[in-house]
Design an enzyme around this catalytic site. Structure first.
Site, PDB file in Angstrom:
ATOM      1  N   LYS A   1       0.974  -1.299  -0.135  1.00 16.23           N
ATOM      2  CA  LYS A   1       0.005   0.059  -0.155  1.00 16.23           C
ATOM      3  C   LYS A   1       0.926   1.084  -0.079  1.00 16.23           C
ATOM      4  CE  LYS A   1      -4.252  -1.757   1.881  1.00 16.23           C
ATOM      5  NZ  LYS A   1      -5.374  -1.668   2.579  1.00 16.23           N
TER       6      LYS A   1
ATOM      7  N   LYS B   1      -4.814  -9.454  -5.758  1.00 20.93           N
ATOM      8  CA  LYS B   1      -6.068  -9.827  -5.061  1.00 20.93           C
ATOM      9  C   LYS B   1      -7.270  -8.818  -5.330  1.00 20.93           C
ATOM     10  CE  LYS B   1      -6.204  -7.747  -0.480  1.00 20.93           C
ATOM     11  NZ  LYS B   1      -7.897  -7.181  -0.460  1.00 20.93           N
TER      12      LYS B   1
ATOM     13  N   LYS C   1     -10.760  -3.387  -2.495  1.00 16.29           N
ATOM     14  CA  LYS C   1     -11.720  -2.142  -2.451  1.00 16.29           C
ATOM     15  C   LYS C   1     -10.648  -1.034  -2.879  1.00 16.29           C
ATOM     16  CE  LYS C   1     -13.694  -3.020   1.919  1.00 16.29           C
ATOM     17  NZ  LYS C   1     -12.624  -2.847   2.606  1.00 16.29           N
TER      18      LYS C   1
HETATM   19  P1  ATP Z   1      -8.561  -2.540   1.038  1.00 16.62           P
HETATM   20  O1  ATP Z   1      -8.142  -2.555  -0.349  1.00 16.62           O
HETATM   21  O2  ATP Z   1      -9.174  -1.044   1.602  1.00 16.62           O
HETATM   22  O3  ATP Z   1      -7.615  -2.915   2.149  1.00 16.62           O
HETATM   23  P2  ATP Z   1      -9.929  -4.948   1.181  1.00 16.62           P
HETATM   24  O4  ATP Z   1     -10.690  -5.436  -0.067  1.00 16.62           O
HETATM   25  O5  ATP Z   1      -8.652  -5.459   1.308  1.00 16.62           O
HETATM   26  O6  ATP Z   1      -9.904  -3.477   1.360  1.00 16.62           O
HETATM   27  P3  ATP Z   1     -10.558  -5.217   4.092  1.00 16.62           P
HETATM   28  O7  ATP Z   1     -11.678  -4.259   4.612  1.00 16.62           O
HETATM   29  O8  ATP Z   1      -9.236  -4.940   3.952  1.00 16.62           O
HETATM   30  O9  ATP Z   1     -10.797  -5.320   2.487  1.00 16.62           O
HETATM   31  O10 ATP Z   1     -10.554  -6.710   4.236  1.00 16.62           O
HETATM   32  C1  ATP Z   1     -11.946  -7.203   4.907  1.00 16.62           C
HETATM   33  C2  ATP Z   1     -11.822  -8.758   4.925  1.00 16.62           C
HETATM   34  O11 ATP Z   1     -11.960  -9.303   3.486  1.00 16.62           O
HETATM   35  C3  ATP Z   1     -10.649  -9.417   5.603  1.00 16.62           C
HETATM   36  O12 ATP Z   1     -10.928 -10.477   6.142  1.00 16.62           O
HETATM   37  C4  ATP Z   1      -9.699  -9.532   4.455  1.00 16.62           C
HETATM   38  O13 ATP Z   1      -8.794 -10.966   4.393  1.00 16.62           O
HETATM   39  C5  ATP Z   1     -10.943 -10.064   3.207  1.00 16.62           C
HETATM   40  N1  ATP Z   1     -10.349  -9.772   2.043  1.00 16.62           N
HETATM   41  C6  ATP Z   1     -10.222  -8.650   1.429  1.00 16.62           C
HETATM   42  N2  ATP Z   1      -9.804  -8.949   0.009  1.00 16.62           N
HETATM   43  C7  ATP Z   1     -10.022 -10.244  -0.074  1.00 16.62           C
HETATM   44  C8  ATP Z   1      -9.968 -11.128  -1.342  1.00 16.62           C
HETATM   45  N3  ATP Z   1      -9.729 -10.569  -2.669  1.00 16.62           N
HETATM   46  N4  ATP Z   1     -10.203 -12.549  -1.218  1.00 16.62           N
HETATM   47  C9  ATP Z   1     -10.637 -13.028  -0.063  1.00 16.62           C
HETATM   48  N5  ATP Z   1     -10.598 -12.171   1.107  1.00 16.62           N
HETATM   49  C10 ATP Z   1     -10.506 -10.844   1.133  1.00 16.62           C
HETATM   50 MG    MG Z   2      -7.377  -4.974   2.887  1.00 16.48          MG
END
Ligand code: ATP
Ligand code: MG
Length: 342
Positions: free
Chosen positions: A111, A206, A209
């Site tokens: 990040k 991956k 968001k």
């Molecule tokens: P950001 O990019 O802002 O970090 P994010 O998509 O990683 O957002 P988080 O809020 O950080 O979302 O993570 C929330 C939950 O979703 C955590 O348990 C994380 O492990 C899971 N998660 C996030 N992205 C994935 C993915 N691509 N596949 C499976 N689990 C995910």
């Molecule tokens: Mg995340």
């Protein structure tokens, strides 16, 4: 009862990775464990964000939890910033965290690289300490998360052990004291499939968001047309037939895995059903099953988000219950660390 905690950041919109990697797996846990699910808004400010959107995204996330099946007769839902102990414990834990542990975190490296190193906030580096506070405050036994959070969970475990050693039972015991740990050491619960849903535009990163392109993810609240269009445009390859686990075909493996989880079929069933399919046929099948699966969630979301009194009540009750548990742990930590009692 053993305790389970987990949360999602209110940054951007909740996507299929959050759902398959985390939220969907919370639902069956409610029946067996004492469950607390929070919206980690304090984590959402570690990268630049829109202040006008934070509270809206926080409510949306809570409504999505409910729409996905979190049941407040069994589980508590609350907003992290409503329970002051999270930020407070983080400060105490920061003093016990070697900076070298944080420098090794992959999420920080990724990040901060994307953000351009100059303006990266200290909070992006110390984020895992806040996450450790989120978990340790509740003396949690299990933390259901996606694969990407495994390293942070490992840091949480090491930090719990370190604090227990420095200020708690083990050291005291060695010195002839009474013993007894300050924190329970939690275990991650990472699902066997869906733990790492990949981007629709790149099968090697991956789904996220914070990725700039909305075409890289399916959001839980995407309309039918948007889902169909994103699947239509998603990255594939030019090989014929579809298969799991071919390292040369990460997109293929990802899309089949998503189809498997959304349809509720086994891997073998999907492998067989799709082995001779071309991409065109498969994409229609995948888009249709996503639309069907998400439709009832979207309907419930609309009902919940329009009843703001209900949502307020859920969050107020949740934070009250959470604060009771969290404050007890926090008081213990202050005492163990030798602070003057108030
Ligand atoms: P950001 O990019 O802002 O970090 P994010 O998509 O990683 O957002 P988080 O809020 O950080 O979302 O993570 C929330 C939950 O979703 C955590 O348990 C994380 O492990 C899971 N998660 C996030 N992205 C994935 C993915 N691509 N596949 C499976 N689990 C995910
Ligand atoms: Mg995340």
């Amino acid at each position: 009862k053993k305790r389970v905690v987990s949360g999602v950041q209110p940054t951007g919109s909740i996507h299929l990775g959050n759902y398959l990697g985390a939220i969907k797996n919370w639902i069956p846990l409610q029946n067996t464990y004492d469950t607390l699910f929070f919206i980690v808004d304090l984590h959402a400010i570690t990268l630049p964000y829109e202040t006008q959107q934070l509270s809206r995204a926080t409510r949306d996330t809570a409504a999505i939890y409910l729409a996905c099946g979190v049941d407040t007769s069994k589980a508590s839902i609350f907003v992290q910033s409503h329970v002051r102990a999270h930020a407070e414990l983080m400060w105490l834990l920061s003093s016990a965290t070697p900076i070298g542990w944080l420098n090794k975190m992959i999420q920080f490296k990724e990040k901060s690289r994307k953000a351009g190193d100059e303006n990266v906030a200290v909070a992006l580096l110390t984020y895992p300490v806040l996450m450790a506070s989120d978990i340790l405050l509740y003396q949690s036994d299990f933390v259901p998360v996606g694969e990407d959070q495994k390293q942070h969970l490992e840091l949480t475990r090491e930090l719990a052990e370190r604090v227990n050693y420095l200020y708690g039972g083990r050291k005291l015991k060695k010195l002839g004291g009474r013993g007894g740990a300050i924190f329970k050491v939690p275990e991650p619960l990472i699902p066997p499939a869906g733990a790492r849903v990949m981007s629709l535009t790149d099968g090697l990163s991956k789904m996220s968001k914070s990725a700039p392109s909305d075409l890289s993810r399916i959001n839980l609240l995407d309309s039918k047309d948007v889902i169909a269009n994103k699947i239509k445009r998603c990255k594939t390859d030019s090989l014929s037939g579809l298969e799991f686990d071919n390292p040369e075909r990460p997109e293929c493996n990802n899309l089949l895995s998503v189809y498997q989880l959304i349809s509720g079929k086994t891997k073998e069933e999907v492998a067989q059903e799709c082995q001779n399919m071309n991409w065109g046929t498969f994409k229609v099948l995948l888009a249709d099953s996503l639309i069907d699966h998400l439709h009832p969630i979207q309907i419930r979301y609309e009902e919940i988000i329009s009843d703001s009194a209900y949502l307020d009540r859920v969050l107020a009750e949740g934070s009250k219950r959470a604060a009771d548990i969290a404050d007890a742990t926090l008081n213990n930590v202050y005492q163990a660390m030798g602070f003057l009692r108030r």
